[in-house]
Design a protein around this motif. Structure first.
Motif, PDB file in Angstrom:
ATOM      1  N   ASP A  14       0.832  -1.212   0.000  1.00 19.51           N
ATOM      2  CA  ASP A  14       0.000   0.000   0.000  1.00 19.51           C
ATOM      3  C   ASP A  14       0.861   1.253   0.000  1.00 19.51           C
ATOM      4  N   ASP A  15       1.883   1.278  -0.833  1.00 21.27           N
ATOM      5  CA  ASP A  15       2.787   2.434  -0.885  1.00 21.27           C
ATOM      6  C   ASP A  15       3.642   2.562   0.371  1.00 21.27           C
ATOM      7  N   HIS A  16       3.507   1.681   1.321  1.00 19.36           N
ATOM      8  CA  HIS A  16       4.303   1.776   2.538  1.00 19.36           C
ATOM      9  C   HIS A  16       5.516   0.866   2.450  1.00 19.36           C
ATOM     10  N   ILE A  17       6.607   1.359   2.998  1.00 14.46           N
ATOM     11  CA  ILE A  17       7.815   0.546   2.993  1.00 14.46           C
ATOM     12  C   ILE A  17       8.517   0.720   4.334  1.00 14.46           C
ATOM     13  N   ARG A  18       9.207  -0.302   4.755  1.00 12.05           N
ATOM     14  CA  ARG A  18       9.949  -0.234   6.003  1.00 12.05           C
ATOM     15  C   ARG A  18      11.443  -0.357   5.702  1.00 12.05           C
ATOM     16  N   LEU A  19      12.190   0.604   6.206  1.00  9.80           N
ATOM     17  CA  LEU A  19      13.618   0.641   5.889  1.00  9.80           C
ATOM     18  C   LEU A  19      14.438   0.556   7.177  1.00  9.80           C
ATOM     19  N   THR A  20      15.565  -0.095   7.071  1.00 10.79           N
ATOM     20  CA  THR A  20      16.417  -0.171   8.252  1.00 10.79           C
ATOM     21  C   THR A  20      17.836   0.233   7.874  1.00 10.79           C
ATOM     22  N   PRO A  21      18.463   1.092   8.688  1.00 11.03           N
ATOM     23  CA  PRO A  21      19.807   1.565   8.358  1.00 11.03           C
ATOM     24  C   PRO A  21      20.902   0.592   8.821  1.00 11.03           C
ATOM     25  N   ARG A  22      22.026   0.664   8.132  1.00  5.57           N
ATOM     26  CA  ARG A  22      23.169  -0.136   8.584  1.00  5.57           C
ATOM     27  C   ARG A  22      23.826   0.644   9.716  1.00  5.57           C
ATOM     28  N   GLU A  23      23.760   0.046  10.863  1.00  2.00           N
ATOM     29  CA  GLU A  23      24.058   0.807  12.071  1.00  2.00           C
ATOM     30  C   GLU A  23      25.467   1.413  12.106  1.00  2.00           C
ATOM     31  N   GLU A  24      26.448   0.627  11.696  1.00  2.00           N
ATOM     32  CA  GLU A  24      27.824   1.122  11.828  1.00  2.00           C
ATOM     33  C   GLU A  24      28.114   2.278  10.859  1.00  2.00           C
ATOM     34  N   ALA A  25      27.220   2.490   9.905  1.00  2.00           N
ATOM     35  CA  ALA A  25      27.467   3.575   8.951  1.00  2.00           C
ATOM     36  C   ALA A  25      26.648   4.815   9.250  1.00  2.00           C
ATOM     37  N   VAL A  26      25.911   4.788  10.360  1.00  2.00           N
ATOM     38  CA  VAL A  26      25.072   5.946  10.690  1.00  2.00           C
ATOM     39  C   VAL A  26      25.914   7.008  11.401  1.00  2.00           C
ATOM     40  N   HIS A  27      25.646   8.258  11.046  1.00  2.00           N
ATOM     41  CA  HIS A  27      26.325   9.370  11.734  1.00  2.00           C
ATOM     42  C   HIS A  27      25.309  10.178  12.488  1.00  2.00           C
ATOM     43  N   ILE A  28      25.708  10.625  13.653  1.00  2.00           N
ATOM     44  CA  ILE A  28      24.793  11.479  14.405  1.00  2.00           C
ATOM     45  C   ILE A  28      25.485  12.825  14.659  1.00  2.00           C
ATOM     46  N   PHE A  29      24.773  13.886  14.309  1.00  2.00           N
ATOM     47  CA  PHE A  29      25.345  15.230  14.413  1.00  2.00           C
ATOM     48  C   PHE A  29      24.589  16.030  15.456  1.00  2.00           C
ATOM     49  N   ASP A  30      25.328  16.847  16.173  1.00  2.00           N
ATOM     50  CA  ASP A  30      24.716  17.804  17.085  1.00  2.00           C
ATOM     51  C   ASP A  30      23.963  18.811  16.220  1.00  2.00           C
ATOM     52  N   ARG A  31      22.672  18.977  16.504  1.00  2.00           N
ATOM     53  CA  ARG A  31      21.910  19.823  15.584  1.00  2.00           C
ATOM     54  C   ARG A  31      22.292  21.300  15.721  1.00  2.00           C
ATOM     55  N   GLN A  32      22.751  21.666  16.932  1.00  2.91           N
ATOM     56  CA  GLN A  32      23.129  23.054  17.136  1.00  2.91           C
ATOM     57  C   GLN A  32      24.406  23.404  16.361  1.00  2.91           C
ATOM     58  N   THR A  33      25.444  22.649  16.602  1.00  2.00           N
ATOM     59  CA  THR A  33      26.741  22.992  16.021  1.00  2.00           C
ATOM     60  C   THR A  33      26.989  22.278  14.697  1.00  2.00           C
ATOM     61  N   GLY A  34      26.242  21.248  14.416  1.00  2.00           N
ATOM     62  CA  GLY A  34      26.457  20.498  13.184  1.00  2.00           C
ATOM     63  C   GLY A  34      27.606  19.512  13.283  1.00  2.00           C
ATOM     64  N   ARG A  35      28.281  19.464  14.464  1.00  2.00           N
ATOM     65  CA  ARG A  35      29.441  18.582  14.596  1.00  2.00           C
ATOM     66  C   ARG A  35      29.035  17.126  14.667  1.00  2.00           C
ATOM     67  N   ASN A  36      29.863  16.286  14.120  1.00  2.00           N
ATOM     68  CA  ASN A  36      29.607  14.862  14.169  1.00  2.00           C
ATOM     69  C   ASN A  36      29.982  14.363  15.566  1.00  2.00           C
ATOM     70  N   ILE A  37      28.987  13.842  16.320  1.00  2.00           N
ATOM     71  CA  ILE A  37      29.271  13.412  17.699  1.00  2.00           C
ATOM     72  C   ILE A  37      29.355  11.892  17.775  1.00  2.00           C
ATOM     73  N   SER A  38      29.415  11.264  16.623  1.00  2.00           N
ATOM     74  CA  SER A  38      29.433   9.806  16.660  1.00  2.00           C
ATOM     75  C   SER A  38      30.660   9.217  15.972  1.00  2.00           C
ATOM     76  N   LEU A  39      31.701  10.073  15.760  1.00  2.00           N
ATOM     77  CA  LEU A  39      32.877   9.575  15.047  1.00  2.00           C
ATOM     78  C   LEU A  39      33.646   8.569  15.896  1.00  2.00           C
ATOM     79  N   PRO A  40      33.908   7.401  15.369  1.00  2.00           N
ATOM     80  CA  PRO A  40      34.730   6.452  16.106  1.00  2.00           C
ATOM     81  C   PRO A  40      36.163   6.951  16.138  1.00  2.00           C
ATOM     82  N   PRO A  41      36.926   6.573  17.171  1.00  2.00           N
ATOM     83  CA  PRO A  41      38.334   6.993  17.183  1.00  2.00           C
ATOM     84  C   PRO A  41      39.038   6.429  15.959  1.00  2.00           C
ATOM     85  N   GLU A  42      39.996   7.198  15.451  1.00  2.00           N
ATOM     86  CA  GLU A  42      40.663   6.767  14.218  1.00  2.00           C
ATOM     87  C   GLU A  42      41.445   5.484  14.440  1.00  2.00           C
TER      88      GLU A  42
END
Lengths: 301, 375
Positions: B346-374
């Protein structure tokens, strides 16, 4: 069955008729247009044609025969006219004109290109005021400055020389030309000049090797305008030149009028024809660039 | 052989508009550096300041060991390729190439030799006696590159050189320029390049390193792989990659591990992300998921985002799904062989992200707060 066939046939006939009709209308409208254009063109050209015709007539025929084809063609007007009633021939006057036009045209081209380049491409203090002054002089009627000019040139001791006639122009004195070149330059992107600077050209080299060649059509227009206007200038030489041996053609034509009691019209007309020739020849030779120059300068500016 | 150093470079225009905000950048000898950013990010202004076509308000530009701030462009040891070629219209190709050398009063045989060599490299020999208006776009661009090459500069500057070409030519010119760079490097010639473009594909494929700019600031400088995998901020994340990364606004709601509410739908993440995240409950964040990292969720998977399919683009080897997520737009790229229209109900779809590739950014500063250590 027959009816079914007849219907499309009638429609076809109708389209064909409409087609012929539209063609006929097209031919008629073209004919009318060209007839009108030719007619108006002829009216415009008539004085010139009459002038050329009359220059081959005798003095008496000029006033008796209104047509422009001479009954007894003669080149007497040319021979007598060339000699003039002065110790000088018309060759002297042509040479004088040349001596004024040459430095004036060259000087105008160089100085106006340089000034226009400066206004169009550089930021400098006072640019706005200077540009406003330039435009203001464009709007100033020529007559207003005649007397101050005259006094200035008198104090410089330039009276009865060619200098007052061309020196101002050689220092970008003709605001119109400067303005025209600025408008033309504004339409040319700066990238080529920047490329030249990166290639190591200084300002002057950029102007000479890059800007001037791109300005060529506009510069040709400037030279042509200057040429024709100088050729036709009567007032300037009249004010500044007093010795006959320095007269340019425009003044010399007047000589035949006031030195004899009975006007030798055929001589005047013959010399007028000769006086027209240089301008005509130059114009036709450079017509292509001339039109390119004014149209680009005008449209894109 | 020259490296280019930019220190606290500033540009303020006459109307007090500040275009470049004190940026610093080092371009190593022989490096291909790409300046990339949306229009108006001052990348061209920066390049023009390096070239000397724009005055420098503050800071310094150093080429080799010379500070070139006040040198005219011709003496900086640079050459530049312009966006619209900027060939001299009244000169034949031959003279276009030789103009710079002629100005330097090089001997004639040397000029001829250089012209021949450059024409050979760029395959423009048959064009030498043509005027620029008789050249096609690609040919004109090659001549423009040749004009830069012939001067053997210390630094090459390219100002969006390919944006006037059609897609196919652009791709081939891209390869040609990269090859040329390698060739110069191999021949031991100076081959430092600063290349400006607004096209992230060009940046990713050509640059040794990429400098992403925005509003006169440098957002990140890194090699293409790092830039793609470890974007330091939401801007870089959204700018690099095609189709663009999905940036979804959400709120952190801790619930055991980490849960982020996206358009009212909770999405939980496992330790792969939680461990490296520096965020607390209630934080406003932007969740970045690349379209390629979304896949169609399995029937029994509860941890998925559900949305309406707005339209489906079939690209051949993959399928782009444009999904509407309660007002937020989302793009998912699914390989064609894994795409099954039956997954859309019915036009609906369910999507799931690949977790290790997701980035999370602080919305205020835009900085990436989920970077793994190099690593």
């Amino acid at each position: 069955m027959t009816q079914e066939i007849a219907v499309p046939a009638a429609a076809e006939l109708e389209t064909a008729r409409a087609h012929i009709e539209s063609r006929r209308m097209h031919v008629i409208s073209s004919a009318v247009r060209y007839f009108l254009l030719a007619g108006v063109g002829f009216i415009m050209l008539y004085p010139l044609i009459w002038l050329i015709g009359a220059s081959f007539k005798t003095n008496s025929e000029i006033f008796t025969n209104p047509g422009f084809i001479p009954q007894e063609p003669t080149i007497d007007g040319y021979i007598q006219g060339w000699k003039t009633s002065t110790p000088y021939t018309f060759a002297t006057f042509f040479w004088n004109t040349f001596l004024i036009i040459l430095p004036k045209t060259i000087g105008t081209a160089i100085s106006c290109a340089a000034v226009a380049y400066g206004f169009a491409r550089f930021e400098f203090p006072g640019k706005k005021i200077l540009f406003a002054t330039l435009i203001a002089t464009l709007l100033l009627p020529n007559v207003v400055t005649r007397i101050p000019h005259y006094l200035l040139f008198r104090d410089l001791g330039w009276l009865d020389t060619f200098l007052p006639l061309w020196v101002p122009s050689a220092f970008a004195g003709d605001a119109f030309f400067v303005f025209m070149l600025i408008q033309f330059l504004r339409a040319i992107p700066r990238d080529m000049e920047e490329a030249a600077r990166v290639d190591g050209a200084n300002t002057l080299q950029t102007l000479i090797y890059i800007v001037v060649p791109m300005l060529a059509p506009a510069l040709i227009s400037v030279c042509l305008f200057q040429f024709m206007w100088t050729m036709n200038d009567f007032l300037g030489p009249l004010i500044y030149l007093s010795s006959v041996d320095k007269y340019p053609i425009s003044l010399a034509l007047k000589l035949s009028i006031d030195t004899t009691e009975a006007f030798q019209w055929n001589r005047i007309l013959a010399m007028s024809v000769l006086a027209l020739m240089p301008a005509l020849v130059v114009f036709f030779l450079a017509q292509k660039y001339f039109i390119e120059g004014i149209s680009t300068g005008g449209v894109k500016g | 052989m020259a490296r280019l150093q930019i220190r606290n470079l500033e540009k303020v225009y006459g109307n007090a508009f500040k275009a470049v905000h004190g940026i610093s950048l080092d371009v190593n000898d022989g490096e291909f550096m790409v300046l990339v950013g949306p229009s108006g990010c001052a990348k061209s202004t920066t390049l023009r300041m390096i070239a000397g076509l724009e005055t420098i308000t503050g800071g310094e530009v150093r080429i080799g060991d010379r500070i070139v701030n006040n040198l005219p462009p011709g003496q900086r040891g640079i050459s530049m390729v312009f966006q619209n070629y900027a060939l001299y219209p009244h000169m034949k190709v031959r003279n276009n190439l030789a103009f710079g050398l002629k100005l330097k009063r090089r001997p004639k045989p040397e000029i001829e030799e250089s012209t021949r060599a450059v024409a050979g490299i760029l395959e423009i020999d048959p064009l030498l006696d043509r005027l620029p208006k008789q050249l096609s776009g690609g040919q004109a661009q090659r001549v423009a590159v040749g004009r830069a090459l012939i001067k053997k500069p210390e630094v090459f500057l390219f100002d969006e050189p390919l944006s006037n070409l059609d897609a196919k030519l652009r791709a081939s010119m891209r390869v040609r320029i990269t090859d040329l760079h390698k060739r110069l490097k191999r021949d031991g010639l100076s081959s430092t390049v600063v290349y400006v473009t607004h096209d992230q594909t060009e940046a990713m494929t050509m640059g040794d390193r990429i400098c992403v700019m925005k509003d006169g600031h440098i957002m990140q400088v890194a090699d293409p792989v790092t830039l793609y995998n470890r974007p330091e901020n939401a801007f870089v994340a959204g700018f690099i990659g095609s189709p663009e990364m999905n940036l979804l606004e959400g709120t952190v709601v801790a619930n055991g591990g980490l849960t982020v509410a996206l358009a009212g739908q909770p999405l939980s993440f496992g330790p792969a992300l939680t461990d490296r995240l520096k965020a607390k409950d209630g934080d406003a964040v932007t969740v970045g998921i690349r379209p390629q990292h979304l896949s169609i969720a399995a029937q029994d998977d509860d941890n998925a985002l559900e949305g309406t399919v707005a339209h489906v683009e079939f690209m051949g080897h993959e399928v782009y799904l444009h999904v509407d997520l309660a007002g937020m737009r989302l793009v998912a790229v699914v390989p064609s062989d894994r795409y099954n229209p039956a997954d859309i109900h019915d036009d609906h779809i369910r999507l799931t992200p690949r977790e290790e590739a997701v980035h999370i950014f602080d919305r205020q500063t835009g900085r990436n707060i989920s970077l793994p250590p190099e690593a």
